[in-house]
Design a protein around this motif. Structure first.
Motif, PDB file in Angstrom:
ATOM      1  N   VAL A   1      46.853  -8.460 -21.033  1.00  3.76           N
ATOM      2  CA  VAL A   1      48.227  -8.583 -21.510  1.00  3.76           C
ATOM      3  C   VAL A   1      48.690  -9.991 -21.187  1.00  3.76           C
ATOM      4  N   ALA A   2      49.123 -10.712 -22.216  1.00  7.26           N
ATOM      5  CA  ALA A   2      49.584 -12.094 -22.066  1.00  7.26           C
ATOM      6  C   ALA A   2      50.941 -12.242 -22.729  1.00  7.26           C
ATOM      7  N   THR A   3      51.664 -13.268 -22.370  1.00  8.56           N
ATOM      8  CA  THR A   3      52.937 -13.512 -23.007  1.00  8.56           C
ATOM      9  C   THR A   3      52.759 -13.828 -24.485  1.00  8.56           C
ATOM     10  N   GLY A   4      53.698 -13.342 -25.286  1.00  5.73           N
ATOM     11  CA  GLY A   4      53.716 -13.699 -26.691  1.00  5.73           C
ATOM     12  C   GLY A   4      54.495 -14.959 -26.964  1.00  5.73           C
ATOM     13  N   ASN A   5      54.958 -15.626 -25.901  1.00  3.64           N
ATOM     14  CA  ASN A   5      55.797 -16.811 -26.061  1.00  3.64           C
ATOM     15  C   ASN A   5      55.058 -18.126 -25.865  1.00  3.64           C
ATOM     16  N   ASN A   6      53.780 -18.055 -25.524  1.00  6.64           N
ATOM     17  CA  ASN A   6      52.984 -19.270 -25.363  1.00  6.64           C
ATOM     18  C   ASN A   6      51.520 -18.904 -25.563  1.00  6.64           C
ATOM     19  N   PHE A   7      50.707 -19.935 -25.760  1.00  4.13           N
ATOM     20  CA  PHE A   7      49.312 -19.668 -26.127  1.00  4.13           C
ATOM     21  C   PHE A   7      48.315 -19.869 -24.999  1.00  4.13           C
ATOM     22  N   ALA A   8      48.693 -20.625 -23.965  1.00  2.00           N
ATOM     23  CA  ALA A   8      47.691 -21.144 -23.035  1.00  2.00           C
ATOM     24  C   ALA A   8      46.940 -20.049 -22.287  1.00  2.00           C
TER      25      ALA A   8
ATOM     26  N   PRO B   1      40.410  -6.489 -25.544  1.00  2.00           N
ATOM     27  CA  PRO B   1      41.487  -6.785 -26.483  1.00  2.00           C
ATOM     28  C   PRO B   1      42.705  -7.381 -25.779  1.00  2.00           C
ATOM     29  N   VAL B   2      43.510  -8.086 -26.550  1.00  2.49           N
ATOM     30  CA  VAL B   2      44.684  -8.774 -26.010  1.00  2.49           C
ATOM     31  C   VAL B   2      45.951  -8.165 -26.612  1.00  2.49           C
ATOM     32  N   TYR B   3      46.835  -7.711 -25.738  1.00  2.00           N
ATOM     33  CA  TYR B   3      48.169  -7.260 -26.143  1.00  2.00           C
ATOM     34  C   TYR B   3      49.185  -8.279 -25.637  1.00  2.00           C
ATOM     35  N   LEU B   4      50.315  -8.372 -26.338  1.00  2.00           N
ATOM     36  CA  LEU B   4      51.324  -9.376 -25.991  1.00  2.00           C
ATOM     37  C   LEU B   4      52.562  -8.724 -25.406  1.00  2.00           C
ATOM     38  N   SER B   5      53.099  -9.355 -24.372  1.00  2.00           N
ATOM     39  CA  SER B   5      54.343  -8.897 -23.757  1.00  2.00           C
ATOM     40  C   SER B   5      55.491  -9.795 -24.200  1.00  2.00           C
ATOM     41  N   GLY B   6      56.686  -9.212 -24.258  1.00  2.00           N
ATOM     42  CA  GLY B   6      57.872  -9.972 -24.587  1.00  2.00           C
ATOM     43  C   GLY B   6      58.529 -10.540 -23.338  1.00  2.00           C
ATOM     44  N   ALA B   7      59.776 -10.938 -23.479  1.00  2.00           N
ATOM     45  CA  ALA B   7      60.485 -11.567 -22.363  1.00  2.00           C
ATOM     46  C   ALA B   7      60.679 -10.613 -21.194  1.00  2.00           C
TER      47      ALA B   7
ATOM     48  N   SER C   1      59.072  -7.077 -20.998  1.00  2.00           N
ATOM     49  CA  SER C   1      57.893  -6.256 -20.718  1.00  2.00           C
ATOM     50  C   SER C   1      57.147  -6.037 -22.026  1.00  2.00           C
ATOM     51  N   VAL C   2      56.096  -5.251 -21.978  1.00  2.00           N
ATOM     52  CA  VAL C   2      55.502  -4.787 -23.227  1.00  2.00           C
ATOM     53  C   VAL C   2      56.476  -3.797 -23.860  1.00  2.00           C
ATOM     54  N   SER C   3      56.539  -3.793 -25.174  1.00  2.00           N
ATOM     55  CA  SER C   3      57.444  -2.898 -25.881  1.00  2.00           C
ATOM     56  C   SER C   3      56.914  -1.473 -25.830  1.00  2.00           C
ATOM     57  N   PRO C   4      57.760  -0.486 -26.066  1.00  2.00           N
ATOM     58  CA  PRO C   4      57.269   0.900 -26.156  1.00  2.00           C
ATOM     59  C   PRO C   4      56.165   1.048 -27.198  1.00  2.00           C
ATOM     60  N   ALA C   5      56.274   0.317 -28.309  1.00  2.00           N
ATOM     61  CA  ALA C   5      55.246   0.401 -29.346  1.00  2.00           C
ATOM     62  C   ALA C   5      53.917  -0.151 -28.849  1.00  2.00           C
ATOM     63  N   THR C   6      53.974  -1.262 -28.108  1.00  2.00           N
ATOM     64  CA  THR C   6      52.745  -1.842 -27.565  1.00  2.00           C
ATOM     65  C   THR C   6      52.129  -0.920 -26.525  1.00  2.00           C
ATOM     66  N   LEU C   7      52.954  -0.360 -25.652  1.00  2.00           N
ATOM     67  CA  LEU C   7      52.438   0.570 -24.647  1.00  2.00           C
ATOM     68  C   LEU C   7      51.791   1.774 -25.320  1.00  2.00           C
ATOM     69  N   ALA C   8      52.433   2.295 -26.359  1.00  2.00           N
ATOM     70  CA  ALA C   8      51.861   3.432 -27.074  1.00  2.00           C
ATOM     71  C   ALA C   8      50.529   3.066 -27.715  1.00  2.00           C
ATOM     72  N   ALA C   9      50.447   1.840 -28.267  1.00  2.00           N
ATOM     73  CA  ALA C   9      49.191   1.385 -28.875  1.00  2.00           C
ATOM     74  C   ALA C   9      48.092   1.278 -27.830  1.00  2.00           C
ATOM     75  N   MET C  10      48.436   0.815 -26.636  1.00  2.00           N
ATOM     76  CA  MET C  10      47.462   0.729 -25.555  1.00  2.00           C
ATOM     77  C   MET C  10      46.958   2.116 -25.162  1.00  2.00           C
ATOM     78  N   GLN C  11      47.859   3.075 -25.124  1.00  2.00           N
ATOM     79  CA  GLN C  11      47.471   4.439 -24.756  1.00  2.00           C
ATOM     80  C   GLN C  11      46.567   5.059 -25.822  1.00  2.00           C
ATOM     81  N   VAL C  12      46.904   4.850 -27.080  1.00  2.00           N
ATOM     82  CA  VAL C  12      46.080   5.371 -28.172  1.00  2.00           C
ATOM     83  C   VAL C  12      44.683   4.764 -28.127  1.00  2.00           C
ATOM     84  N   ALA C  13      44.614   3.479 -27.777  1.00  2.00           N
ATOM     85  CA  ALA C  13      43.320   2.790 -27.719  1.00  2.00           C
ATOM     86  C   ALA C  13      42.462   3.259 -26.546  1.00  2.00           C
ATOM     87  N   GLY C  14      43.080   3.916 -25.579  1.00  2.00           N
ATOM     88  CA  GLY C  14      42.327   4.373 -24.410  1.00  2.00           C
ATOM     89  C   GLY C  14      42.270   3.356 -23.296  1.00  2.00           C
TER      90      GLY C  14
END
Length: 330
Positions: free
Chosen positions: A156-163, A178-184, A186-199
């Motif tokens: 999980v990395a910030t979605g506000n920068n690339f480094a 895989p890489v998921y992005l967090s906002g300012a 936390s991770v959004s409910p949608a992102t957390l749900a996607a992580m759970q679905v992915a296992g």
């Protein structure tokens, strides 16, 4: 030589002796030519699938290295509204039949998709309403591609920068993370749900608390996942720590380390994925002088380094930087 098998099933030759300093410049006249040079260096024998990203912005492509690693192909850059001739030629040289486009039509236009369809058998677009949804979709395709080889670990990395995400791209590529992005916040409910679905069971947070907040850790822990943070005071220290983690945890090599600028994204975007395929790590530096954090890292592991890859031209990684690296490693 011995062989090392990592979790995505790729097998790498491990050089047991670093040997003398041997620099490999991987660069072209621009970011598109550098992407081609990277592909030539890593995929001399071709690849059936290419991952396509815009060369003009970075958000949609942050998870591209993991997908490219799972597909065993390069990341290639296109212009928003055109496929550069050098990229078309490289697709032809690779003998590719499939392409995965990262991002929506604002990143990679419908016209580019049409051009690619005329060149390849199968062209698929993976793009959501924003960078966060796109990251979820790219991660889902990565996990599906890996199948039983997905370990349950993600970044999980910030979605506000690339480094930070790009520093981890060799690990993502090599080990199928895989890489998921967090906002300012936390991770959004949608992102957390996607992580759970992915296992997802284990989460590696990239960067300090200003980049990926403590709330992010609380959120994933509350979902029953583990959370480990890799961070430094700067993007260069974080890059060094990520590389150390890649060597210690996933068996990547210091020999063949890539040096690239941390001040712009294109060379690291294409090069990080290729480094994972080659089984080596990548370090970021400022373009004009070797970052102290990077110098310290190279000094610590210099006895394991002979081959060094420089991603990008002299405007990206100056001769001063290359001289400094040589003085440490030689």
């Amino acid at each position: 030589d011995e062989t090392l098998t990592v979790s995505v099933g790729q097998v790498y030759a491990v050089d047991l002796g670093a040997g003398p300093y041997s620099p490999t410049p991987v660069a072209g006249m621009d970011r598109f030519e550098t992407a081609v040079a990277t592909s030539l260096n890593a995929f001399a024998d071709g690849a059936s699938t290419v991952v396509i990203a815009t060369g003009r912005n970075w958000p949609d492509a942050l998870g591209g290295a993991a997908l490219a690693g799972a597909l065993e192909g390069p990341v290639l850059l296109v212009d928003t509204n055109a496929v550069p001739a050098v990229i078309a030629d490289e697709i032809d040289r690779l003998g590719a039949t499939d392409a995965i486009i990262l991002g929506g039509p604002n990143a990679v236009s419908a016209g580019v998709q049409t051009t690619l369809k005329s060149m390849l058998t199968n062209v698929t677009r993976v793009g959501g309403a924003d960078r966060y949804e796109t990251a979820q979709m790219v991660a889902a395709l990565t996990v599906t591609t890996l199948g039983s080889e997905f370990s349950g670990t993600c970044f999980v990395a910030t979605g506000n920068n690339f480094a930070d995400a790009l520093s981890a791209s060799p690990l993502a590529s090599a080990a199928g993370l895989p890489v998921y992005l967090s906002g300012a916040d936390s991770v959004s409910p949608a992102t957390l749900a996607a992580m759970q679905v992915a296992g997802v069971t284990d989460v590696i947070l990239l960067g300090g608390e200003a980049a990926v907040t403590p709330e992010t850790a609380i959120t994933v822990l509350g979902a029953g996942m583990t959370a480990t943070r890799i961070d430094g005071e700067t993007r260069y220290e974080t890059s060094a720590k990520v590389a150390e983690y890649g060597v210690d945890t996933f068996g990547l090599e210091w020999n063949g380390v890539a040096i690239t600028t941390g001040q712009n994204f294109p060379d690291a975007l294409t090069g990080g994925a290729a480094q994972g395929f080659s089984g080596s790590v990548m370090l970021l530096t400022t373009s004009s002088t070797l970052s102290p954090e990077t110098a310290t890292c190279l000094t610590t592991y210099k006895n394991q380094i002979g081959d060094v890859v420089y991603l990008g031209g002299l405007n990206a990684v100056s001769q001063t930087v290359r001289n400094s690296v040589a003085s440490i490693v030689e």
